[in-house]
Enzyme design. Sequence first.
Site, short mmCIF file in Angstrom:
data_model
loop_
_atom_site.label_atom_id
_atom_site.label_comp_id
_atom_site.label_asym_id
_atom_site.label_seq_id
_atom_site.Cartn_x
_atom_site.Cartn_y
_atom_site.Cartn_z
N LYS A 33 7.33 -15.20 4.98
CA LYS A 33 7.24 -15.07 6.43
C LYS A 33 7.57 -13.64 6.87
O LYS A 33 6.86 -13.05 7.67
CB LYS A 33 8.17 -16.07 7.11
CG LYS A 33 8.08 -16.05 8.63
CD LYS A 33 8.87 -17.17 9.28
CE LYS A 33 8.71 -17.13 10.80
NZ LYS A 33 9.44 -18.22 11.47
N GLU B 1 13.64 -12.82 -3.63
CA GLU B 1 13.08 -13.48 -4.81
C GLU B 1 11.57 -13.27 -4.88
O GLU B 1 11.02 -12.98 -5.95
CB GLU B 1 13.36 -14.99 -4.78
CG GLU B 1 14.83 -15.35 -4.76
CD GLU B 1 15.33 -15.67 -3.38
OE1 GLU B 1 16.15 -16.59 -3.23
OE2 GLU B 1 14.89 -14.98 -2.42
N GLY C 286 9.36 -21.71 8.23
CA GLY C 286 8.85 -21.72 6.87
C GLY C 286 8.56 -23.12 6.36
O GLY C 286 7.53 -23.37 5.72
N ARG C 287 9.45 -24.07 6.63
CA ARG C 287 9.27 -25.43 6.12
C ARG C 287 8.23 -26.20 6.92
O ARG C 287 7.93 -27.36 6.59
CB ARG C 287 10.61 -26.17 6.11
CG ARG C 287 11.34 -26.23 7.44
CD ARG C 287 12.77 -26.70 7.24
NE ARG C 287 13.57 -26.69 8.45
CZ ARG C 287 14.21 -25.63 8.94
NH1 ARG C 287 14.09 -24.46 8.33
NH2 ARG C 287 14.95 -25.72 10.03
N GLU D 217 17.44 -28.80 5.41
CA GLU D 217 17.51 -27.49 6.05
C GLU D 217 17.45 -27.63 7.56
O GLU D 217 17.98 -26.80 8.30
CB GLU D 217 16.38 -26.59 5.54
CG GLU D 217 16.60 -25.11 5.84
CD GLU D 217 15.69 -24.22 5.03
OE1 GLU D 217 16.15 -23.64 4.03
OE2 GLU D 217 14.50 -24.09 5.40
N HIS E 90 14.57 -46.25 -13.94
CA HIS E 90 15.29 -46.08 -15.21
C HIS E 90 16.25 -44.90 -15.16
O HIS E 90 16.72 -44.44 -16.21
CB HIS E 90 14.27 -45.90 -16.34
CG HIS E 90 13.40 -47.10 -16.55
ND1 HIS E 90 13.72 -48.12 -17.41
CD2 HIS E 90 12.24 -47.46 -15.96
CE1 HIS E 90 12.78 -49.04 -17.37
NE2 HIS E 90 11.86 -48.67 -16.50
N LYS F 277 22.03 -15.29 1.99
CA LYS F 277 21.17 -14.16 1.64
C LYS F 277 21.90 -12.83 1.83
O LYS F 277 21.79 -11.91 1.02
CB LYS F 277 19.90 -14.18 2.49
CG LYS F 277 18.93 -15.29 2.16
CD LYS F 277 17.72 -15.21 3.09
CE LYS F 277 16.74 -16.34 2.82
NZ LYS F 277 15.58 -16.27 3.75
#
Length: 521
Positions: free
Chosen positions: A185, A191, A244-245, A330, A361, A489
């Site tokens: 964005k 990263e 962003g999400r 978030e 399981h 951050k």
Amino acid sequence: MPAAFSTEIRPLTEVPEWDEFAKQVPLADRRASSLRVIKAASLSVDLSGQVQSPELEVAAEALLKARHFEQARKTLFEGGIANPTEHRAAWHTALRSGEPPAEVARERQRVIEFARKVQSEGRFTSVVHIGIGGSDWGPRLCVRAFGNTGTRIRIRFASNIDGHAVQGAVAGLDPHKTLIIVSSKTFTTTETLRNAERAFDWLRKGGVENPKDHLVAVTASPKAAAAYGAKPEHTFQFWDYVGGRYSLWAAIGLPVALAIGVDAYEGLLFGAEAMDKHFATAPLADNAPVQLALAGVANRSVLNYGSLNIAAYDARLVFLSSYLQQLDMESLGKSVDLAGNPSTVPTGAVVWGMAGTDAQHTFFQWLHQGTDGAPVDFIVCREADHPHPEHHRLLLANCLAQREALLQGKDFDAALAETKRMTKDPEEAEWLARHRVHPGGRPSTLIVLPRLTPYTLGALLAMYEHKVFTQGVLWGINPFDQWGVEYGKVLAAGIGRELDGEAPGTTHDVSTAHWINVLRT
């Protein structure tokens, strides 16, 4: 303080309508004695396993009115200030609208034309998508769900700053035929940019003369992308009003169009738009996102369940729980309301899960007989897309059986009747029976898709978006900021400089200072 949805913000426990809602929840039915199925944008949402009663329904609608839900929803859809702490809209619904703003329509068409061009030219046979968080989970979920079908382009993802991620993403690819999509964005995400540097190093070492010719940028900061070297014709924009999400519906969806096809990309938008219309117009009692939100608030804030399990009985939805984990946690991981006061009820459940039947399981034992338990969202497709009907029948049977066991449980008498057939020793029978008791009454929702298609997946994801929004309104918190993430951050940037040998800029706790020193030396 900016007005939040133009409402007066009060702590929830000071709202009389909350007292009535909280009183009715424990009194409501919790064992699915009445069928309650809502149809929404081709999905069937069975809420029979959530708390329900006529009195609770009345209390819930009164609570929504007291929290000014109608005005909040109107603000969301009209692009008003739904994110007051950043003084922004949260206008992701505009991205999938059939009549979007001109800027949205223009970028959508550019994405479609670019995807078709890349597919028709055949110059690039592989894509490496570099992003993280909201710039990664949506495309990753969709590409995995639909299996790279429909085009000749294969796609890989690199998100984690761990060097193994980007190294694995490019391994075995032809640098000359690989397109690098960098999605960020702000185009400052540490990263993402560091992984992009490694990808372009790989292109250079592979003999690509001009690596930036292979760059496609997706960003809300086109100037930053241009400074990085992205060409204008290879830069696709979204906007500050898109979190962003919530950005899959914007140009972040470009990898979907490339890897699966333009029809799939548009199908996601159509499905999400259909759910938007349902959320905007359906009566509250028959509104799937609203009712999911009310169930979530009842489970978290009244019944004190600390988590929500996502059990998708479709192996293609292996990344759905991760996608929803970010969307929900978030957004709702907040302990302060919009007035800046501490929340007076628990908010923001932990979201976790795994595709069924693997989940059975792994952790279903805890769901059935653990001391805490968790509400479960079961998600299944009525029809499969493979030619193995026996497999699908077993999948459906497992999904329905696990849900019924959570709802109905098994009391001591039923367990004892079983164990008496296993042993003639009365004491041993009673001892074994105690281990076989299931409490039951554990809440769940069953969401049935006709089939897994881009349309139904788009509707499913939009339904969860609106559920999260509605929970934010009820709790009086902002689901569109993420200051905890931002703080981490900032700290990481400073520690990174110290690990490179710079003098400490701040004072650390003794443990952090110790490990900075050890890892630096």
